[in-house]
Design a protein around this motif. Sequence first.
Motif, short mmCIF file in Angstrom:
data_model
loop_
_atom_site.label_atom_id
_atom_site.label_comp_id
_atom_site.label_asym_id
_atom_site.label_seq_id
_atom_site.Cartn_x
_atom_site.Cartn_y
_atom_site.Cartn_z
N ASN A 190 12.22 11.72 -3.35
CA ASN A 190 12.03 10.27 -3.41
C ASN A 190 13.36 9.61 -3.08
OD1 ASN A 190 13.65 10.13 -5.86
ND2 ASN A 190 11.85 10.84 -6.98
N ASN A 211 1.01 4.09 -3.12
CA ASN A 211 0.34 5.38 -2.95
C ASN A 211 1.25 6.52 -2.49
OD1 ASN A 211 -2.76 4.67 -3.18
ND2 ASN A 211 -1.83 3.04 -1.95
N TRP A 212 2.40 6.22 -1.92
CA TRP A 212 3.28 7.27 -1.40
C TRP A 212 4.56 7.30 -2.23
CZ3 TRP A 212 2.81 5.17 4.30
CH2 TRP A 212 1.48 5.34 4.71
N GLU A 213 4.76 8.36 -3.00
CA GLU A 213 5.93 8.46 -3.86
C GLU A 213 7.23 8.55 -3.05
OE1 GLU A 213 5.57 11.61 -6.62
OE2 GLU A 213 3.79 10.80 -7.62
N TRP A 214 7.15 9.14 -1.85
CA TRP A 214 8.35 9.31 -1.05
C TRP A 214 8.72 8.05 -0.26
CZ3 TRP A 214 7.18 8.29 3.97
CH2 TRP A 214 5.85 8.44 4.35
N TRP A 215 7.88 7.02 -0.29
CA TRP A 215 8.14 5.82 0.49
C TRP A 215 9.43 5.16 0.00
CZ3 TRP A 215 6.69 3.99 4.95
CH2 TRP A 215 6.86 2.64 5.25
N GLN A 219 10.39 0.60 -2.38
CA GLN A 219 9.59 0.38 -3.58
C GLN A 219 10.53 -0.03 -4.72
OE1 GLN A 219 8.06 4.00 -5.46
NE2 GLN A 219 8.91 5.16 -3.75
N TYR A 273 0.81 -1.22 0.00
CA TYR A 273 0.00 0.00 0.00
C TYR A 273 0.85 1.27 0.00
CZ TYR A 273 -3.34 3.57 1.37
OH TYR A 273 -4.08 4.72 1.42
N PRO A 274 1.82 1.43 0.91
CA PRO A 274 2.62 2.66 0.85
C PRO A 274 3.45 2.76 -0.42
CG PRO A 274 3.48 1.16 2.51
CD PRO A 274 2.16 0.62 2.09
#
Length: 370
Positions: free
Chosen positions: A299, A192-196, A199, A188-189
């Motif tokens: 990022n 949905n979260w570009e800064w996570w 990934q 999920y992160p």
Amino acid sequence: MTTRDEAKKTRKRSVGSTGDKTFRGFAYGAGIAILVLLGAVAFFLLLQSYQVYTASMEEIQEDVGFAQVGSEPLSFWGYAARALFGTVLSALMALAIAVPLAIGIALFISHFAPRRLAQLLGYIIDLLAAIPSIIFGMWGMWTLEPLMKPIFTWMEDYLRPIIVFFTGDSEMVDGEEVWSGGLPFLAYPAENWEWWPIQPDVLTVSAGPARNIAMAAVILAIMILPIITSLCREVFIQTPRLQEEAAMALGATRWEMIKMTVLPMGRSGMVSAAMLGLGRALGETMALLMVLSAGLQINFNVFSVGQHSTIASQIALRWPEASAGTAENPSLEQPFLIALGLLLFVLTFIVNFIARGIVNRRKEFSGANA
């Protein structure tokens, strides 16, 4: 005692008192001069940039043409946050690479290497600290980058599948991006979260030269390595010899002796050395300007080009073409960059303040205080 002897002693006390007063005044003056100098620098930066902090978004966009990412306009704080992120990220990555190597080299020089070899290595480390940053930049751009690019590619090939297993990955289905696979609490992160940071794109290597933040971190690590190594070496040498011999006499191995005596007593010195290296990394300009393809993204895609930049390199890149305008029609371009410099000044001050607090809290472990 004759009157003549008493007069001589009185004259000597008078001369000594005068010398003490002179030295005390010189010491106080030097300390005050440092405070005045720092205050003058901070006052200049604030005086030259205060209008930027109060300017509206429309004024920034009208005067500062480079305050944008692609077609997205940025306010001063949006621009500063992106440059600050790249500055801190590159410095922390460099510190993570340099500190373990520096401690290992310092321990080898101080406790393992033969005396002549230790002296030679000490001279080499000191000479490395004197190399100008532009030389490191040229060497990194033409020599180190071709060597690091295959390593980055290997990391993408072998480590990316592991990350995809945990986070899943996206694919195009009927023209839409669909995320599939991965563990729910990590997928999920990542979706949905570009800064996570966790990934798949973190390890994606861009085509062309590897002018990315990872390459910049390697160059910074090499630049701060001599500083941290030299200071750690001096701290380790200060460990009391009797304590080392006592540990060895109790049956400890050389590594156990180092773990029980050298490292605990040198802890505050190691922190100080790391913080000095961090200060050098935060303010580095020319080397990063040469090896880093500038971008203003927030990022953790450390292997992709055009993603990150630092405050110092942004100032060096933009300043030659920045305009101060005229008295009748002032421009915000130069004040904008000076405001970035003030943020870097405050950042380095905060880092050193925190480092001083850590050192004072652990000063009882210092070998110099043993």
